[in-house]
Design a protein around this motif. Structure first.
Motif, PDB file in Angstrom:
ATOM      1  N   GLY A 130      48.966  43.737  49.362  1.00  0.00           N
ATOM      2  CA  GLY A 130      49.404  45.215  48.856  1.00  0.00           C
ATOM      3  C   GLY A 130      50.717  45.069  47.851  1.00  0.00           C
ATOM      4  O   GLY A 130      51.095  44.007  47.637  1.00  0.00           O
ATOM      5  N   ASP A 213      53.384  53.097  53.356  1.00  0.00           N
ATOM      6  CA  ASP A 213      53.236  51.644  53.895  1.00  0.00           C
ATOM      7  C   ASP A 213      52.628  51.601  55.037  1.00  0.00           C
ATOM      8  O   ASP A 213      51.840  50.699  55.574  1.00  0.00           O
ATOM      9  CB  ASP A 213      54.543  51.446  54.161  1.00  0.00           C
ATOM     10  CG  ASP A 213      55.370  52.338  55.049  1.00  0.00           C
ATOM     11  OD1 ASP A 213      54.833  53.667  55.005  1.00  0.00           O
ATOM     12  OD2 ASP A 213      56.239  52.003  55.908  1.00  0.00           O
ATOM     13  N   GLN A 216      48.828  51.300  53.679  1.00  0.00           N
ATOM     14  CA  GLN A 216      48.531  49.629  53.369  1.00  0.00           C
ATOM     15  C   GLN A 216      48.414  48.846  54.587  1.00  0.00           C
ATOM     16  O   GLN A 216      47.522  48.302  54.709  1.00  0.00           O
ATOM     17  CB  GLN A 216      49.925  49.476  52.597  1.00  0.00           C
ATOM     18  CG  GLN A 216      49.698  48.240  51.942  1.00  0.00           C
ATOM     19  CD  GLN A 216      50.911  47.656  50.973  1.00  0.00           C
ATOM     20  OE1 GLN A 216      50.806  47.909  49.749  1.00  0.00           O
ATOM     21  NE2 GLN A 216      51.971  47.199  51.536  1.00  0.00           N
ATOM     22  N   SER A 219      45.064  49.430  56.345  1.00  0.00           N
ATOM     23  CA  SER A 219      44.021  48.909  55.559  1.00  0.00           C
ATOM     24  C   SER A 219      43.932  47.438  55.531  1.00  0.00           C
ATOM     25  O   SER A 219      42.681  46.901  55.976  1.00  0.00           O
ATOM     26  CB  SER A 219      44.156  49.117  54.056  1.00  0.00           C
ATOM     27  OG  SER A 219      44.080  50.504  53.757  1.00  0.00           O
ATOM     28  N   ASN A 220      45.033  46.509  55.950  1.00  0.00           N
ATOM     29  CA  ASN A 220      45.023  45.148  55.979  1.00  0.00           C
ATOM     30  C   ASN A 220      44.327  45.151  57.377  1.00  0.00           C
ATOM     31  O   ASN A 220      43.723  43.948  57.721  1.00  0.00           O
ATOM     32  CB  ASN A 220      46.176  44.614  55.960  1.00  0.00           C
ATOM     33  CG  ASN A 220      46.662  44.304  54.505  1.00  0.00           C
ATOM     34  OD1 ASN A 220      46.257  43.327  53.941  1.00  0.00           O
ATOM     35  ND2 ASN A 220      47.075  45.236  53.672  1.00  0.00           N
ATOM     36  N   TYR A 265      53.908  40.799  51.861  1.00  0.00           N
ATOM     37  CA  TYR A 265      52.606  41.584  50.927  1.00  0.00           C
ATOM     38  C   TYR A 265      52.676  40.862  49.470  1.00  0.00           C
ATOM     39  O   TYR A 265      53.799  40.419  48.987  1.00  0.00           O
ATOM     40  CB  TYR A 265      52.823  42.902  51.022  1.00  0.00           C
ATOM     41  CG  TYR A 265      52.552  43.782  51.964  1.00  0.00           C
ATOM     42  CD1 TYR A 265      51.406  43.991  52.384  1.00  0.00           C
ATOM     43  CD2 TYR A 265      53.596  44.485  52.600  1.00  0.00           C
ATOM     44  CE1 TYR A 265      51.134  44.554  53.482  1.00  0.00           C
ATOM     45  CE2 TYR A 265      53.453  45.197  53.792  1.00  0.00           C
ATOM     46  CZ  TYR A 265      52.058  45.329  54.043  1.00  0.00           C
ATOM     47  OH  TYR A 265      51.836  46.152  55.332  1.00  0.00           O
TER      48      TYR A 265
END
Length: 440
Positions: A130, A213, A216, A219-220, A265
């Motif tokens: 990210g 955040d 992000q 998504s990970n 990140y």
């Protein structure tokens, strides 16, 4: 009388002896011989027959008065500069974990998403992908935790079919994968409670944690295989459940909350550089450096001659083994750096700017990780112009340059770009195909 004396000294029938040669006569013979040798050497040199061996295959015609045609072509000016192959400049990892460094990776290690960058107080610091840095703790707010805990307890009971209405003390995380959001559960009570738990987070007194955040991070988490929630900007109870499963796989306490120092990140996988700390040292924000995993070339280009360095400009990189690979300018520095002092008297090195060149085909570089290279770029280019070999130019008595035609006439020309041993010429008397002489 001298002539008669000479004749009586010979035997009858013998040829007359040559007249006596004095010191002056010998000098005359030597001078004449030297002139012959010099003339022979000059001819040999003009014909290209001197001790350099055969010139067969050379693109330049011999300087023997031969003629060459005026041709129309594209002239390209190419320039080479020195560069350094490597992984780019190492930069510090933004580690925010506090404590004692208990494990460090080896230099050159490649770390991917979900991998451990280092351990602080024996807790892993995990790499995620990210661009937004980790700037706050991610978890359920006070208003959502109560509803989520109730939903978790009831869902646990529903999955095991042993939950009783009076059992409020069990808070263990289920070992199995969570049911997808909105999916039915046995008995209906668990589903309703679970939904109520999540809903309480959305409308509870503390509010739900929201932000880019969160998106992000989720998504990970989903990319690592921990699903069962909606990937969006809202950290819900279902997100917390997935976090607890992730924490269990890392050997961490299953809190459902992600601390500021738990993850780092980056835009993609990283290659570990050198460590600025030893085991047992306090963790700092520059404890480790890293680079990308793709090899690239950095050129310190002259700030006065960097017009070629524009993004996406194509270049050719000559490797130490003689191979050439294609490259592309990726970035150009904005600040010029003055040359280092102590370069010697009369050092006129100009300020430079760093130019980063990427190599798309990494396999073409082979196993080289670091090496000096040469970068060739195209400077000026003139398309569809009349050209002759540079050797065909002659200096005219009235000034400027000209060409000698095959019949011995001289025509004035204007010169343009010089490149690859040829020169651009133009003029009213010059035309494509006419033969011009290479001067002796």
């Amino acid at each position: 009388m001298a002539e008669t004396a000479v004749q009586t000294d010979h035997e009858p029938g013998a040829a007359p002896a040559p007249p006596p040669r004095g010191r002056r006569g010998r000098r005359t013979v030597l001078v004449a011989s030297a002139l012959v040798v010099v003339a022979a050497v000059a001819v040999v040199g003009a014909l290209g027959l001197g001790g350099g061996g055969s010139q067969e295959g050379s693109s330049a015609p011999p300087r023997s008065g031969s003629t060459v045609p005026v041709t129309r072509t594209t002239l390209t000016e190419r320039t080479t500069v020195d560069g350094q192959l490597g992984y780019g400049t190492e930069i510090p990892l933004p580690v925010k974990a506090t404590g004692t460094v208990t494990w460090l990776p080896a230099e050159g290690t490649t770390v991917k998403r979900g991998g451990t960058l280092l351990r602080v107080d024996d807790r892993p610091v995990v790499l995620l992908y990210g661009t937004l840095p980790m700037y706050r703790e991610l978890g359920l707010t006070a208003g959502t935790q109560q509803g989520t805990q109730q939903g978790t307890r009831q869902e646990t009971g529903a999955e095991g079919d042993t939950q009783k209405s009076g059992d409020q003390g069990r808070t263990d995380e289920p070992s199995g994968a969570p049911a997808p959001s909105g999916s039915p559960t046995p008995g209906g009570a668990g589903a309703g409670a679970g939904a109520g738990g999540t809903g309480a987070g959305a409308g509870g007194s503390g509010g739900t944690l929201r932000g880019m955040d969160v998106l992000q991070f989720e998504s990970n988490l989903a990319a690592l295989g921990y699903t069962g929630f909606t990937v969006d900007e809202e950290f819900t109870g279902l997100t917390a459940r997935a976090v607890r499963r992730w924490q269990k796989s890392l050997g961490l306490p299953q809190t459902g909350t992600v601390g500021v120092g738990d993850v780092v990140y980056s835009a993609g996988k990283v290659r570990i550089g050198h460590a600025n700390a030893r085991l047992g040292s306090p963790a700092t924000d520059d404890v480790l450096t890293y680079t990308g995993t793709s090899r690239k070339v950095v050129v310190n280009a002259s700030a006065a001659e960097d017009s070629w360095a524009v993004r996406r400009a194509a270049v050719t990189i000559a490797l130490p083994d003689g191979k050439s690979v294609k490259g592309e300018v990726a970035s150009v520095g904005k600040s010029a750096t003055a040359p280092e002092e102590g370069g010697g008297e009369g050092d006129s090195a100009a300020p430079t700017v760093p130019v980063t060149i990427t190599v798309k085909d990494q396999k073409s570089v082979g196993r080289l990780e670091s090496a000096p290279v040469t970068v060739e770029y195209v400077g000026r280019e003139r398309a569809d112009v009349l050209t002759v070999p540079v050797a065909a130019l002659v200096a005219l008595a009235e000034g400027g340059h000209g060409l000698e035609t095959a019949d011995g006439r001289f025509v004035a020309v204007k010169t343009g770009l010089f490149a690859d041993g040829r020169v651009e010429v133009s003029g009213s008397a010059v035309r494509e195909g006419m033969n011009v002489r290479i001067p002796e």
